[in-house]
Design a protein around this motif. Structure first.
Motif, PDB file in Angstrom:
ATOM      1  N   ARG A   1       2.101   2.243  -7.564  1.00 42.93           N
ATOM      2  CA  ARG A   1       0.763   1.709  -7.369  1.00 42.93           C
ATOM      3  C   ARG A   1       0.885   0.308  -6.791  1.00 42.93           C
ATOM      4  NH1 ARG A   1       0.280   6.174  -7.837  1.00 42.93           N
ATOM      5  NH2 ARG A   1      -0.996   7.427  -9.234  1.00 42.93           N
ATOM      6  N   SER A   2      -0.261  -0.187  -6.257  1.00 38.25           N
ATOM      7  CA  SER A   2      -0.277  -1.527  -5.656  1.00 38.25           C
ATOM      8  C   SER A   2       0.346  -2.553  -6.592  1.00 38.25           C
ATOM      9  CB  SER A   2      -1.714  -1.959  -5.390  1.00 38.25           C
ATOM     10  OG  SER A   2      -2.254  -1.192  -4.365  1.00 38.25           O
ATOM     11  N   GLU A   3       1.208  -3.387  -6.042  1.00 39.46           N
ATOM     12  CA  GLU A   3       1.799  -4.548  -6.705  1.00 39.46           C
ATOM     13  C   GLU A   3       2.912  -4.205  -7.684  1.00 39.46           C
ATOM     14  OE1 GLU A   3       1.135  -7.529  -5.339  1.00 39.46           O
ATOM     15  OE2 GLU A   3       0.000  -6.188  -4.036  1.00 39.46           O
ATOM     16  N   ASP A   4       3.307  -2.908  -7.774  1.00 37.46           N
ATOM     17  CA  ASP A   4       4.548  -2.608  -8.476  1.00 37.46           C
ATOM     18  C   ASP A   4       5.683  -3.292  -7.728  1.00 37.46           C
ATOM     19  OD1 ASP A   4       3.297  -1.012 -10.374  1.00 37.46           O
ATOM     20  OD2 ASP A   4       3.766   0.880  -9.367  1.00 37.46           O
TER      21      ASP A   4
ATOM     22  N   THR B   1       0.861  -1.185   0.000  1.00 43.29           N
ATOM     23  CA  THR B   1       0.000   0.000   0.000  1.00 43.29           C
ATOM     24  C   THR B   1       0.894   1.231   0.000  1.00 43.29           C
ATOM     25  OG1 THR B   1      -0.065  -0.110   2.408  1.00 43.29           O
ATOM     26  CG2 THR B   1      -1.958  -1.020   1.246  1.00 43.29           C
TER      27      THR B   1
ATOM     28  N   ARG C   1       6.339  -2.711 -13.304  1.00 39.45           N
ATOM     29  CA  ARG C   1       5.047  -2.131 -12.957  1.00 39.45           C
ATOM     30  C   ARG C   1       3.979  -3.204 -12.938  1.00 39.45           C
ATOM     31  NH1 ARG C   1       5.287   3.143 -11.016  1.00 39.45           N
ATOM     32  NH2 ARG C   1       6.775   4.326 -12.271  1.00 39.45           N
ATOM     33  N   SER C   2       2.913  -2.970 -12.200  1.00 40.83           N
ATOM     34  CA  SER C   2       1.771  -3.889 -12.197  1.00 40.83           C
ATOM     35  C   SER C   2       0.539  -3.164 -12.713  1.00 40.83           C
ATOM     36  CB  SER C   2       1.495  -4.381 -10.777  1.00 40.83           C
ATOM     37  OG  SER C   2       0.283  -5.119 -10.741  1.00 40.83           O
ATOM     38  N   LYS C   3      -0.225  -3.871 -13.528  1.00 40.57           N
ATOM     39  CA  LYS C   3      -1.559  -3.369 -13.829  1.00 40.57           C
ATOM     40  C   LYS C   3      -2.365  -3.352 -12.523  1.00 40.57           C
ATOM     41  CE  LYS C   3      -3.711  -5.210 -17.441  1.00 40.57           C
ATOM     42  NZ  LYS C   3      -4.112  -6.249 -18.446  1.00 40.57           N
ATOM     43  N   THR C   4      -3.440  -2.606 -12.508  1.00 41.63           N
ATOM     44  CA  THR C   4      -4.313  -2.646 -11.333  1.00 41.63           C
ATOM     45  C   THR C   4      -4.817  -4.072 -11.162  1.00 41.63           C
ATOM     46  OG1 THR C   4      -4.999  -0.397 -11.736  1.00 41.63           O
ATOM     47  CG2 THR C   4      -6.406  -1.731 -10.304  1.00 41.63           C
ATOM     48  N   PRO C   5      -4.565  -4.699 -10.025  1.00 38.76           N
ATOM     49  CA  PRO C   5      -4.992  -6.098  -9.853  1.00 38.76           C
ATOM     50  C   PRO C   5      -6.510  -6.214  -9.865  1.00 38.76           C
ATOM     51  CG  PRO C   5      -3.791  -5.289  -7.905  1.00 38.76           C
ATOM     52  CD  PRO C   5      -3.845  -4.168  -8.871  1.00 38.76           C
TER      53      PRO C   5
ATOM     54  N   PRO D   1      -8.235  -7.033  -4.488  1.00 42.53           N
ATOM     55  CA  PRO D   1      -7.221  -6.536  -3.550  1.00 42.53           C
ATOM     56  C   PRO D   1      -6.262  -7.651  -3.134  1.00 42.53           C
ATOM     57  CG  PRO D   1      -9.451  -6.187  -2.675  1.00 42.53           C
ATOM     58  CD  PRO D   1      -9.590  -6.927  -3.944  1.00 42.53           C
TER      59      PRO D   1
END
Length: 592
Positions: A68-71, A29, A108-112, A115
């Motif tokens: 962003r989340s999961e980067d 987060t 980078r991660s796409k928006t998962p 959650p």
RNA sequence: GGCGCUGUAGCUCAGUUGGUUAGAGCGCCUGCCUGUCACGCAGGAGGUCGUGGGUUCGAGUCCCAUCAGCGUCGCCA
């Protein structure tokens, strides 16, 4: 000058204050305060807070603002104690933080799609489709790690007891009985098929003939049965076998192994030896051959109390030789009549013809029995036998004995569930012993093995004389909280006895030769007496984790229809592939 | 194979008796914010109501079929 320390996200504490650290992981987060950015960096070892101050590290702050989340990032900086009052006691690393000097984005991660940082409820199909993301979530991280610890404990324990871990083949021969096999067509042998093993049963017996004395394997097994909750087409067993054992030897090793497993993986103390029940006793007292011993609520045969009853249904039952079984629920008198009706309806779905009840209310007993049948003598007698008291309820079932037991057993579990008497943190093991050697096959009315055809008869039964259904087996089940964890037996090592069993089971000599000739031949060459057991790993881990579904303890499970939603399997294959395998498909047309 | 439950925004869900422009929380995007840790505040985007057909002036809502997910029973020597 401090040396740069590569650290996981779970290990830094105030003892590391002042050292320079490099952490890599996922962005769990972020909290962007404009002038100050907090990043919770995650790996499987934990969470570490990274703080980015734009005044001291402007470049890092620019990167941080874009996270962003999961980067996936690498963060470097000094370990420092958090300002007084801002420690986070929920985190192992909560006393410190990383004052970032640089942050590199590794990917980078796409928006998962759901959650990752919590275990909030998500549709299971979606979780299975993105299993690699689901695996990052806390729940699966915990259960997969638990599984590792449990299996490692098994290996350590069995190694210490002289067992060798030996692999057995996956491409084997179709077995004639039991569950359906998965078949694998052979390209080199047109029209012939391998089968995937339902268990390594025959191979482990042959390893005993092969002189290894003590074998085990964390074995993958395959069964092409119809789908069912808590069933997977492939599953894992702790499979083991030993030479010259008595039943006591196997039991002693299993108790030691399970106790070590629960201690090492969970920190749970398991008392040994486990309680033992005979198969008949388990059915009589608990209505199940895998009784849940976390609570009592035993079954009682109350037929004699109803001798001469005015209640016609029970009178008829007795005259037909049926049993009348009673189950007492502590506090059950608080149930409403409507509640009782619902319970009776449930019993019907279990196969009961009906369910009678007596509610021991403070103002006198109420019952579904006719008034004339509800004599004070009857109530007293039932109370005495079931130990029910005022405030309790007594349920009564009349049926053929084994059916009545099965229904009462299910009702017992249902009531216990309703009352929260099945605490997942409590572990009640037991052994069920003295199984029958054979059972009546309902379909063919012939004999079928209660366990498998390699199970040795109990001492004294080797002659196989008399009623086969009365013969006992050297067969033992280990049960935990109402679930069968594993089943084992002392095996037959005498080829003549093994042939006799096959004959009793209705195999022709030709059948026996073709299907089990290799085993019987092996037994001709000094096969040692042997025996063993196999335990379902997935179930054990599930019970350890206190979970609901076996899919929670398998990294890549199939869904309820035995499909893998992530890789999309099974799928049709190219005609060329089928041709090479000498296989043609014959698919029924869709219904119209 | 049978039966049951559920399909509405990326996620979790609400949606009245069939009636105007289908909502909420979280997430996402933009802006503000120096001690948060499920940060906060303001604004915004985002919908073939699983799919097909039917009833109706009108369907997210009723009917039929179908697909999918979950549960359950048969089955699992």
């Amino acid at each position: 000058m401090n040396q740069l320390r590569r650290a996981t996200c779970g290990e830094l504490t105030s003892a590391d204050e002042g050292s320079a650290a490099l952490l890599k992981g996922w962005v769990n987060t972020t909290r962007d305060h404009g002038g100050l950015i907090f990043i919770d960096l995650r790996d499987r070892f934990g969470l570490t807070q990274v703080v980015v101050d734009p005044r001291s590290a402007p470049a890092a702050a620019e990167v941080a603002a874009s996270l962003r989340s999961e980067d996936v990032i690498a963060a470097q900086g000094l370990v420092r104690r958090r300002p007084a009052g801002t420690e986070n006691r929920k985190l192992a690393t909560g006393e410190i933080e990383i004052a970032a000097e640089s942050i590199d984005v590794l990917n980078r991660s796409k928006t998962p799609p759901f959650p990752i940082h919590d275990d909030s409820d998500v549709d299971e199909g979606l979780r299975l489709r993105y299993r690699y993301l689901d695996l990052r979530r806390p729940h699966l991280q915990r259960s997969i790690a638990l599984r590792h610890r449990a299996v490692k404990a098994v290996r350590d324990y069995l190694d210490s007891r002289g067992f060798l871990e030996i692999e057995t083949p996956m491409l084997i021969k179709q077995t004639p009985e039991g569950a359906r096999d998965f078949l694998v067509p052979s390209r080199l042998h047109a029209g012939a098929f391998y089968a995937l093993p339902q268990s390594p049963q025959l191979f482990k017996q042959l390893l005993m003939v092969g002189g290894f004395h003590r074998y085990f394997q964390i074995a993958r097994c395959f069964r092409d049965e119809d789908t069912r909750a808590d069933r997977q087409p492939e599953f894992t067993q702790i499979d083991l076998e030993m030479t010259f054992p008595t039943q006591e030897d196997v039991i002693e090793i299993m108790e030691g192994m399970l106790a070590h497993m629960f201690e090492a993986a969970l920190g749970a103390k398991v008392a040994t030896p486990f309680p033992r029940l005979s198969h008949a006793e388990a059915l009589r007292r608990f209505g199940s051959d895998k009784p849940d011993l976390r609570f009592a609520m035993e079954l009682h045969d109350v037929g004699p109390a109803f001798t001469g009853t005015e209640f016609k249904i029970f009178a008829d039952a007795l005259s037909r030789g049926n049993a009348i079984l009673a189950l007492a629920e502590t506090g059950g008198a608080s149930r409403s009549r409507r509640d009782m009706d619902a319970l009776a309806a449930l019993a019907t779905t279990f196969g009961a013809k009906g369910l009678a009840w007596i509610s021991l209310a403070p103002d006198g007993p109420k019952s579904s029995l006719p008034k004339s049948a509800l004599t004070p003598q009857l109530v007293d007698s039932l109370k005495a036998q079931t130990k029910a008291q005022e405030g309790d309820a007594i349920y009564l079932l009349a049926d053929e004995r084994s059916l009545a037991q099965a229904i009462a057993g299910k009702l017992r579990l249902h009531i216990a569930d309703e009352r929260g008497m099945r605490d997942p943190k409590q572990f009640a093991f037991c052994w069920v012993l003295d199984f029958p050697l054979f059972e009546r096959d309902e379909e063919s009315q012939g004999l079928q093995p209660a366990h498998h055809p390699f199970t040795a008869p109990a001492p004294g039964s080797e002659a196989l004389s008399g009623d086969p259904l009365q013969l006992r087996a050297q067969h033992y089940d280990v049960v935990l909280n109402g679930m069968e964890l594993g089943s084992g037996s002392i095996r037959i090592h005498d080829p003549a006895l093994q042939r006799k069993i096959f004959t009793l089971l209705g195999y022709s000599d030709d059948d026996v030769e073709r299907k089990f000739g290799f085993l019987l031949e092996a037994f001709e060459y000094g096969a040692p007496p042997h025996g063993g057991i196999a335990l379902g790993v997935d179930r054990i881990i599930l019970l350890m984790a206190g979970g609901e579904s076996i899919r929670e303890v398998i990294a890549f499970p199939k869904n309820q229809r035995f499909q893998d939603l992530m890789i999309n399997a099974p799928t049709p294959v190219e005609p060329a592939a089928l041709k090479e395998l000498h296989v043609r498909t014959d698919i029924p047309p869709p219904r119209t």
